[in-house]
Design an enzyme around this catalytic site. Sequence first.
Site, PDB file in Angstrom:
ATOM      1  CB  SER A   1      -0.923   0.009   1.221  1.00 37.54           C
ATOM      2  OG  SER A   1      -0.177  -0.170   2.419  1.00 37.54           O
TER       3      SER A   1
ATOM      4  CD  GLU B   1      -7.709  -5.518   1.005  1.00 36.65           C
ATOM      5  OE1 GLU B   1      -6.567  -6.026   1.058  1.00 36.65           O
ATOM      6  OE2 GLU B   1      -7.936  -4.383   0.559  1.00 36.65           O
TER       7      GLU B   1
HETATM    8  O1  KIV Z   1      -0.496  -3.293   1.613  1.00 40.16           O
HETATM    9  C1  KIV Z   1      -1.257  -3.266   2.595  1.00 40.16           C
HETATM   10  O2  KIV Z   1      -1.299  -2.310   3.381  1.00 40.16           O
HETATM   11  C2  KIV Z   1      -2.117  -4.430   2.821  1.00 40.16           C
HETATM   12  C3  KIV Z   1      -3.235  -4.307   3.813  1.00 40.16           C
HETATM   13  C4  KIV Z   1      -4.270  -3.366   3.337  1.00 40.16           C
HETATM   14  C5  KIV Z   1      -3.786  -5.619   4.190  1.00 40.16           C
HETATM   15  O3  KIV Z   1      -1.918  -5.441   2.191  1.00 40.16           O
HETATM   16 NA    NA Z   2      -0.570  -5.211   0.410  1.00 43.77          NA
END
Ligand code: KIV
Ligand code: NA
Length: 264
Positions: free
Chosen positions: A46, A181
């Site tokens: 992310s 998720e």
């Molecule tokens: O990359 C991320 O932050 C994630 C979470 C949203 C589970 O994979």
């Molecule tokens: Na992720």
Amino acid sequence: MSNITLHTLAARKAAGEKFAVLTAYDATFAHQVSSAGIEMILVGDSLGMVLQGRDSTLPVSLEEMVYHTEAVARGNQGAMIMADLPFMSYATPEQAMQSGADLMRAGAHILKLEGGRWLCEATSMLAERGVPVCAHMGLTPQTINKLGGYRVQGRTRESALEMIEDARRLEEAGASMLLLECVPTVLAQEITANAGIPVIGIGAGPHTDAQVLVMHDILGITPGRTPRFVKNFLAEAGSIQGAFALYAEQVKNGSFPASEHGFE
Ligand code: KIV
Ligand code: NA
């Protein structure tokens, strides 16, 4: 807080105690998060969105994940560090071994891979070589082009049964954790009840063994529309450190997530 290990988290599940996971991408925030009673730090891909301003996680490179994992490891105060293998860095089991080795050397304690039963071979190979794996199922953002959008997964009976079977096979292959998720609350509840390993949820309702959120989301600073499962803890706590502590507290006492954060 003494060092959190897989053993600590398995014991939490056995005792019916929830644990908290939050993303962090640098040393300072890793220090704050791990000092706030949050058991696990996720160095998530992310970061492609919240740090780099991209509109998906696909462009994130293994080198970038290594860089951020190293920074997090330097600031960490005893939390367990999970790092994401980025898009196409584990397309084959051999590639997963090589990419995974880089992230483990950077300071990760467990790797997260997105997918279902096709990950079984890489999962068992990593596990046999001493590398714990978390399998991320449901809405898998690296697969967004195939999924056709960020939407709840496992809503049909067929897809729900497939996810239940994927979870079973991945645990059997040696996965140490699962992450769900954006799946319906009842499906996450069933997978969690069946699993002998801890299940982390995001947009998966209150019945998983743990919750994870993106740091920028709980601070209310992510640009654009916020997903339904997000809560701004900074607004309530008044400080960043307070927001992390409040998130940990509400996950552990079961007041977060509430029903409005989940999907039917
Ligand atoms: O990359 C991320 O932050 C994630 C979470 C949203 C589970 O994979
Ligand atoms: Na992720």
